[in-house]
Design an enzyme around this catalytic site. Structure first.
Site, PDB file in Angstrom:
ATOM      1  N   ASP A 384       0.844  -1.188   0.000  1.00 28.28           N
ATOM      2  CA  ASP A 384       0.000   0.000   0.000  1.00 28.28           C
ATOM      3  C   ASP A 384       0.887   1.248   0.000  1.00 28.28           C
ATOM      4  O   ASP A 384       1.855   1.338   0.754  1.00 28.28           O
ATOM      5  CB  ASP A 384      -0.888  -0.026   1.255  1.00 28.28           C
ATOM      6  CG  ASP A 384      -1.768   1.195   1.372  1.00 28.28           C
ATOM      7  OD1 ASP A 384      -2.598   1.406   0.468  1.00 28.28           O
ATOM      8  OD2 ASP A 384      -1.617   1.940   2.363  1.00 28.28           O
ATOM      9  N   GLU A 420       1.884  -0.520  -5.029  1.00 28.65           N
ATOM     10  CA  GLU A 420       0.979   0.568  -5.391  1.00 28.65           C
ATOM     11  C   GLU A 420       1.906   1.776  -5.529  1.00 28.65           C
ATOM     12  O   GLU A 420       2.331   2.346  -4.518  1.00 28.65           O
ATOM     13  CB  GLU A 420      -0.067   0.796  -4.303  1.00 28.65           C
ATOM     14  CG  GLU A 420      -1.048   1.881  -4.667  1.00 28.65           C
ATOM     15  CD  GLU A 420      -2.037   2.194  -3.546  1.00 28.65           C
ATOM     16  OE1 GLU A 420      -3.224   2.396  -3.843  1.00 28.65           O
ATOM     17  OE2 GLU A 420      -1.605   2.255  -2.371  1.00 28.65           O
TER      18      GLU A 420
END
Length: 736
Positions: A384, A420
């Site tokens: 993330d 990401e």
């Protein structure tokens, strides 16, 4: 001189009294009672120092190790397993030359409950937040116990710069000693090659909460995800790898609980080693860890990889107004990125930023990753806000210690690593900026494909690049097409159905007056906002969704499918369901005509991709002619059937393109038929003149069902093919 606290008293003892007999004798003299004497037999400090931090079960007891460079002292606090609010003993830890604090407690076993209290200066202006009145979690705890009561345990005070003397111990979350023993039954990682990988993003709880064939007591749990009904379903849609939304222990935000909501997605980590307890069917911490391992083992038996969505960029402690949970109270400056005023930097939008460039934070992250690979047998990670992991302060650096450490680590360099590739800091958009062997969620694939099918002008060249694996993004760094993890939707944003049903987000249920969530979605409601009974609008929405899915499975790179898109799932326009732990976010297993047809289409798409290696190339197209077939590996044609010119490529009005793929593998014996792909995002039908030969239809997204019945597969197209508006058609050459 060392000491520990027992029954409310700090008991000092010398080096000579470290033996159990001397310690027992001293406590007897103090007349602390039988219960205290029994407890005393179980406590002593030893010079044993395991190589790793955390609670380590060793012969004769448990060794505890924790890092803090800035603390003046650290106490290990033990609690009664039968009554976790009751502190039964406190051991004064000793510090080594590496700023690691140690304590050994004889007689302890798995299931022991503990926490830490750190002593040192209280000076927020210097970034130091030591407060021994706050019980701190072990950052290396393998399981956590309890449900914190915010108002009583982590309550806010009027001025956060003033030390809070409220003792959080009784109601705080506790760390639990866990044994790593487990029967893996010869478990082997599936090791799916990247070019064969199909990723399915899901939420452990949401996937099974409404499944009729999963036993009620297993719904929403790790055990439920490993249920045969779920595994069979995943295999049926061609999934090779499940990507689980965060399963690290997380904390529900106080502001959400005040609104009777929770942090459903789980991007609020407080335990980098602990599986989230709510997702277990059992309440026993040791059994929770075993349940997670059983889930991984059963998925592996079916050949399905387990990839974890991990949140190492920030923690649940938030900014200086957040709760004191673990890292802030242990050594704030060693773990968090601070500015010139010694306040946490917020490059994540979540209050703080973990400083992975620091030795302490880097070790924590690396140790956590290795634990999940070695002890929990996971197959990879999706990071993330991955750009944060490559930061040295404001700078994103591919030569940073984290990237270098992963590249040489013998354990981690063999598992799947997906970034990401962005965060909210300076120069935070890093799509294509990660080093080998990283793979990335390709946000430009999502945006370009959505804009193309929405009908935006001037998108053809970018669309073709995404279809071919984004060589313009990944080629310069020497990375293959599989570096691109292609996604249309994810948990964050509209579902595929909602993308073509809403122009605007509808997040009122989140309680933030629809201010949250992204307002720029590149979707289209097809003329009517939200639900409708208009048959033409509904048909168009389904066609656009199928055309997007076809693009996904026909593109070079790794297909990434979001839970429920294959079943026509809706969130009723909510594009930020992070706090919706209810049917809005859960998988909808209801069966109807639309969901059945969409599901069957995805199954057939996945099967077609698996059967044709040309859709899963290890190298980019280069236009070279195959000497055995006389065809280039890819040829581009315009709507007139002619080779695409530069002018047509970049013309604003160009919304149709055809691609002929040479399916042969470059050998004389290979007689694989070429594949013809037609992409028409214009609002009009186009009569496309066919290349030489007789072509049979594989599928056409303008039709329902899209794949023809067997009785219709003998029909050939030699002169022309009617490419319907906003559709994808796939044909193969009939070989003689």
């Amino acid at each position: 001189m060392a000491s520990f606290l027992l029954a409310g008293k700090v008991v000092p003892f010398t080096e000579d009294e470290l033996g159990m007999r001397g310690l027992f004798s001293k406590l007897s003299t103090l007349c602390l009672g039988d219960d205290a004497l029994v407890a005393a037999r179980q406590m002593a400090v030893s010079r044993q120092t395991p190589d790793h931090l955390g609670a380590t079960i060793v012969e004769g007891g448990v060794h505890f190790s924790i890092y803090s460079r800035a603390a003046d002292g650290v106490d290990l606090c033990l609690f009664d397993p039968a009554e976790p609010s009751e502190e039964t003993g406190r051991v004064r830890m000793t510090r080594d030359d590496d700023d690691v604090w140690h304590a050994f407690v004889p007689g302890l076993t798995a299931g022991a409950i503990y926490g830490y209290r750190a002593r040192g200066p209280w000076s927020p202006t210097q970034g130091k937040w030591f407060n021994p009145h706050k019980l701190l979690l072990d950052p290396y705890a393998k399981a956590l116990l309890g449900e914190p009561i915010w108002q009583e345990t982590y309550h806010n005070v009027t001025e956060k710069s003033v030390r809070d003397f409220h003792d959080s111990g009784p109601g705080a979350l506790k760390s639990v000693v866990i044994s790593d023993e487990f029967d893996w039954e010869g478990d082997a990682l599936p090791a799916v090659p990247w070019q064969d990988t199909v990723i399915y993003e899901l939420h452990v709880k949401g996937m099974t909460m409404q499944h009729p064939d999963v036993p009620p007591d297993k719904r929403g749990t790790y055990a439920g995800l490993a249920d045969p009904a779920i595994i069979t379903y995943l295999k049926s849609i061609g999934v090779t790898s499940v990507q689980l939304l965060p399963v690290h222990q997380h904390l529900d935000d106080g502001f959400l609980l005040a609104k009777d909501l929770t942090n459903y997605w789980g991007y609020n980590t407080i335990g980098f080693f602990a599986p989230h307890s709510e997702y277990a069917a059992t309440r026993d911490p040791q059994a929770q860890v075993a349940e997670f391992k059983t889930m991984v083992r059963d998925l592996h038996k079916a050949g399905i990889e387990v990839i974890l969505d991990v949140v190492y960029n920030h923690t649940a402690e938030g900014d200086e107004n957040g709760p004191m949970l673990f890292l802030r109270g242990l050594d704030n400056a060693s773990y968090y990125l601070l500015n010139n005023e010694n306040k946490v930097v917020n490059y994540t939008g979540c209050g703080n930023t973990l400083n992975v460039a620091s030795p302490a934070a880097l070790r924590l992250v690396m140790d956590s990753l290795r634990y999940w690979v070695q002890e929990m047998h996971v197959d990879g990670f999706r990071f993330d806000l991955g750009a944060t992991m490559g930061r040295r302060g404001e700078i994103f650096d591919i030569g940073c210690s984290f990237f270098q450490g992963l590249a040489q680590d013998p354990v981690l360099r063999r598992v799947k690593m997906i970034a990401e590739p962005w965060d909210l800091g300076p120069n935070g958009y890093q799509v294509g900026g990660f080093p080998k062997p990283w793979h990335e969620l390709n946000g430009r694939f999502r945006d370009n494909v959505r804009c193309f099918w929405k009908g935006d002008e001037g998108r053809m060249a970018d669309f073709a690049k995404r279809l071919c694996g984004s060589q313009d993004i990944y080629g310069p760094g020497g990375r293959p097409p599989s570096a691109s993890v292609n996604f249309l939707t994810s948990h964050d944003g509209f579902t595929l159905r909602d993308l073509w049903s809403y122009n605007n987000k509808h997040n009122e249920a989140n309680g933030e007056e629809n201010r949250d969530g992204d307002s720029h979605n590149n979707g289209w409601n097809c003329g009517i906002e939200g639900d409708t009974r208009d048959a033409i609008t509904l048909s168009l929405r389904r066609r656009l969704a199928r055309s997007c899915l076809a693009t996904l499975f026909l593109s070079q790179g790794v297909p990434f499918l979001t839970m429920g898109d294959e079943r026509w799932r809706t969130q009723r326009g909510n594009n930020n369901g992070y706090c919706q732990d209810n049917p809005i976010s859960w998988m909808d297993w209801a069966t109807n005509r639309e969901s059945t047809r969409m599901l069957e289409f995805v199954k057939q798409l996945a099967r077609f991709r698996q059967l044709h290696p040309v859709l899963r190339r290890a190298k980019f197209f280069d236009g070279r002619v195959n000497p055995y077939t006389g065809r280039p590996d890819i040829a581009w044609l315009c709507r007139e059937g002619l080779t695409m010119s530069r002018e047509v490529w970049h013309a604003a009005e160009t919304r149709f393109i055809a691609a002929v793929l040479d399916s042969s593998q470059g050998t004389k014996r290979d007689k694989a038929a070429p594949i013809l792909l037609l992409f028409n995002s214009s609002p009009e039908d186009i009569d496309f003149p066919m290349p030489e030969g007789a072509w049979t239809l594989v599928f056409d997204t303008s039709r329902e069902p899209c794949f023809p019945r067997e009785s219709d597969t003998s029909k050939t197209y030699e002169e022309s093919f009617a490419s319907a508006s906003r559709s994808v058609a796939c044909l193969v050459l009939k070989l003689t």
